[in-house]
Design a protein around this motif. Sequence first.
Motif, mmCIF file in Angstrom:
data_model
loop_
_atom_site.group_PDB
_atom_site.id
_atom_site.type_symbol
_atom_site.label_atom_id
_atom_site.label_comp_id
_atom_site.label_asym_id
_atom_site.label_seq_id
_atom_site.Cartn_x
_atom_site.Cartn_y
_atom_site.Cartn_z
ATOM 1 N N MET A 135 0.835 -1.198 0.000
ATOM 2 C CA MET A 135 0.000 0.000 0.000
ATOM 3 C C MET A 135 0.872 1.250 0.000
ATOM 4 O O MET A 135 1.858 1.325 0.724
ATOM 5 N N THR A 136 0.512 2.209 -0.822
ATOM 6 C CA THR A 136 1.209 3.498 -0.846
ATOM 7 C C THR A 136 0.432 4.465 0.031
ATOM 8 O O THR A 136 -0.666 4.892 -0.313
ATOM 9 N N ARG A 137 1.002 4.792 1.183
ATOM 10 C CA ARG A 137 0.291 5.630 2.145
ATOM 11 C C ARG A 137 1.317 6.429 2.942
ATOM 12 O O ARG A 137 2.069 5.870 3.749
ATOM 13 N N PHE A 138 1.357 7.746 2.702
ATOM 14 C CA PHE A 138 2.340 8.603 3.338
ATOM 15 C C PHE A 138 1.712 9.925 3.769
ATOM 16 O O PHE A 138 0.737 10.390 3.172
ATOM 17 N N VAL A 139 2.320 10.512 4.795
ATOM 18 C CA VAL A 139 2.018 11.885 5.188
ATOM 19 C C VAL A 139 3.212 12.737 4.759
ATOM 20 O O VAL A 139 4.360 12.360 4.968
ATOM 21 N N VAL A 140 2.938 13.872 4.145
ATOM 22 C CA VAL A 140 3.991 14.805 3.749
ATOM 23 C C VAL A 140 3.917 16.026 4.658
ATOM 24 O O VAL A 140 2.888 16.706 4.722
ATOM 25 N N THR A 141 5.001 16.269 5.386
ATOM 26 C CA THR A 141 5.085 17.459 6.218
ATOM 27 C C THR A 141 6.335 18.224 5.812
ATOM 28 O O THR A 141 7.045 17.815 4.900
ATOM 29 N N GLY A 142 6.586 19.333 6.482
ATOM 30 C CA GLY A 142 7.739 20.136 6.094
ATOM 31 C C GLY A 142 8.397 20.818 7.264
ATOM 32 O O GLY A 142 7.962 20.705 8.409
ATOM 33 N N THR A 143 9.469 21.514 6.958
ATOM 34 C CA THR A 143 10.213 22.243 7.973
ATOM 35 C C THR A 143 9.743 23.683 8.083
ATOM 36 O O THR A 143 10.174 24.412 8.975
ATOM 37 N N ASP A 144 8.864 24.091 7.180
ATOM 38 C CA ASP A 144 8.390 25.476 7.159
ATOM 39 C C ASP A 144 7.231 25.567 6.175
ATOM 40 O O ASP A 144 6.917 24.596 5.479
ATOM 41 N N THR A 145 6.633 26.727 6.077
ATOM 42 C CA THR A 145 5.558 26.934 5.116
ATOM 43 C C THR A 145 6.131 27.496 3.815
ATOM 44 O O THR A 145 7.172 28.155 3.812
ATOM 45 N N GLY A 146 5.454 27.196 2.722
ATOM 46 C CA GLY A 146 5.852 27.745 1.433
ATOM 47 C C GLY A 146 7.146 27.205 0.867
ATOM 48 O O GLY A 146 7.811 27.871 0.074
ATOM 49 N N ILE A 147 7.527 25.977 1.247
ATOM 50 C CA ILE A 147 8.798 25.439 0.770
ATOM 51 C C ILE A 147 8.650 24.506 -0.425
ATOM 52 O O ILE A 147 9.648 24.100 -1.023
ATOM 53 N N GLY A 148 7.421 24.139 -0.771
ATOM 54 C CA GLY A 148 7.205 23.259 -1.919
ATOM 55 C C GLY A 148 6.622 21.904 -1.600
ATOM 56 O O GLY A 148 6.676 20.988 -2.421
ATOM 57 N N LYS A 149 6.018 21.752 -0.419
ATOM 58 C CA LYS A 149 5.409 20.467 -0.035
ATOM 59 C C LYS A 149 4.338 20.033 -1.023
ATOM 60 O O LYS A 149 4.221 18.854 -1.343
ATOM 61 N N THR A 150 3.546 20.998 -1.485
ATOM 62 C CA THR A 150 2.447 20.661 -2.388
ATOM 63 C C THR A 150 2.976 20.152 -3.724
ATOM 64 O O THR A 150 2.426 19.203 -4.292
ATOM 65 N N ILE A 151 4.047 20.771 -4.220
ATOM 66 C CA ILE A 151 4.626 20.320 -5.484
ATOM 67 C C ILE A 151 5.202 18.915 -5.330
ATOM 68 O O ILE A 151 5.019 18.051 -6.193
ATOM 69 N N PHE A 152 5.894 18.672 -4.215
ATOM 70 C CA PHE A 152 6.410 17.321 -3.981
ATOM 71 C C PHE A 152 5.248 16.340 -3.840
ATOM 72 O O PHE A 152 5.297 15.225 -4.392
ATOM 73 N N SER A 153 4.217 16.705 -3.094
ATOM 74 C CA SER A 153 3.061 15.821 -2.911
ATOM 75 C C SER A 153 2.429 15.479 -4.252
ATOM 76 O O SER A 153 2.046 14.323 -4.499
ATOM 77 N N ALA A 154 2.318 16.484 -5.115
ATOM 78 C CA ALA A 154 1.755 16.256 -6.448
ATOM 79 C C ALA A 154 2.627 15.295 -7.245
ATOM 80 O O ALA A 154 2.118 14.381 -7.915
ATOM 81 N N ALA A 155 3.940 15.496 -7.167
ATOM 82 C CA ALA A 155 4.864 14.628 -7.902
ATOM 83 C C ALA A 155 4.772 13.189 -7.414
ATOM 84 O O ALA A 155 4.758 12.240 -8.213
ATOM 85 N N LEU A 156 4.715 13.020 -6.094
ATOM 86 C CA LEU A 156 4.628 11.675 -5.521
ATOM 87 C C LEU A 156 3.296 11.021 -5.863
ATOM 88 O O LEU A 156 3.243 9.834 -6.215
ATOM 89 N N ALA A 157 2.218 11.782 -5.774
ATOM 90 C CA ALA A 157 0.901 11.247 -6.120
ATOM 91 C C ALA A 157 0.855 10.834 -7.590
ATOM 92 O O ALA A 157 0.310 9.776 -7.943
ATOM 93 N N GLN A 158 1.451 11.662 -8.441
ATOM 94 C CA GLN A 158 1.475 11.359 -9.873
ATOM 95 C C GLN A 158 2.300 10.105 -10.156
ATOM 96 O O GLN A 158 1.869 9.226 -10.912
ATOM 97 N N ALA A 159 3.467 10.015 -9.560
ATOM 98 C CA ALA A 159 4.366 8.891 -9.829
ATOM 99 C C ALA A 159 3.797 7.564 -9.348
ATOM 100 O O ALA A 159 4.063 6.510 -9.946
ATOM 101 N N THR A 160 3.034 7.608 -8.274
ATOM 102 C CA THR A 160 2.495 6.372 -7.688
ATOM 103 C C THR A 160 1.020 6.146 -8.007
ATOM 104 O O THR A 160 0.465 5.108 -7.652
#
Length: 202
Positions: A1-26
């Motif tokens: 199962m592919t199941r992850f939480v994406v968090t970050g070290t700060d706001t506005g660093i690109g978590k959403t772009i990484f999340s989109a990339a990971l969601a797309q790839a998987t």
Amino acid sequence: MTRFVVTGTDTGIGKTIFSAALAQATGTPYWKPIQSGLEEETDSETVARLVGVAIHPEAYRLVTPASPHRAAEIDGVNIDIEMLTPPPGNLIVEGAGGALVPVTRTTLYADLFAKWQTPVIVCARTALGTINHSLLTIEALKSRGVPIHGLAFLGDAVEDSEATIAQLGGVRRLGRLPVIAPLTSETLAEAFKANFDLADFQ
């Protein structure tokens, strides 16, 4: 199962772009539990625009662009922690800001992550200051018993910082997503494929 939480070290660093990339790839559905600020494109809308994956609706959509606990107070909304239960099945969950952002006056995102016990991917900038921010984030998660899957760096390569954080934090490096311009579904997919090993997420 592919199941992850994406968090970050700060706001506005690109978590959403990484999340989109990971969601797309998987090919994994995406969920943002709480969206604060609705005037600009929301994180769910960004992911939907960039990649063709299922999007679960947010549990709370808050108008005020602020930390969820404060945005809810200003908007007159009571956040019920029990409503923040991730949907079943394959899922990419994106938190808001950093791991210690308050969801309510008594609950932080890291507390939710501890409750969920879903492997967390920590997104970290490569810019100056990232060692301190990243190690503090890792320590805060570990102190709550949150399982950390690994580190995803965002930005230009800074080898020493990336290696230092992984070594001192005791967390593996998954890869680094560079600045992508222009940012499209195609360029995002290419950047993820070039910089991450899909097997690390399966």
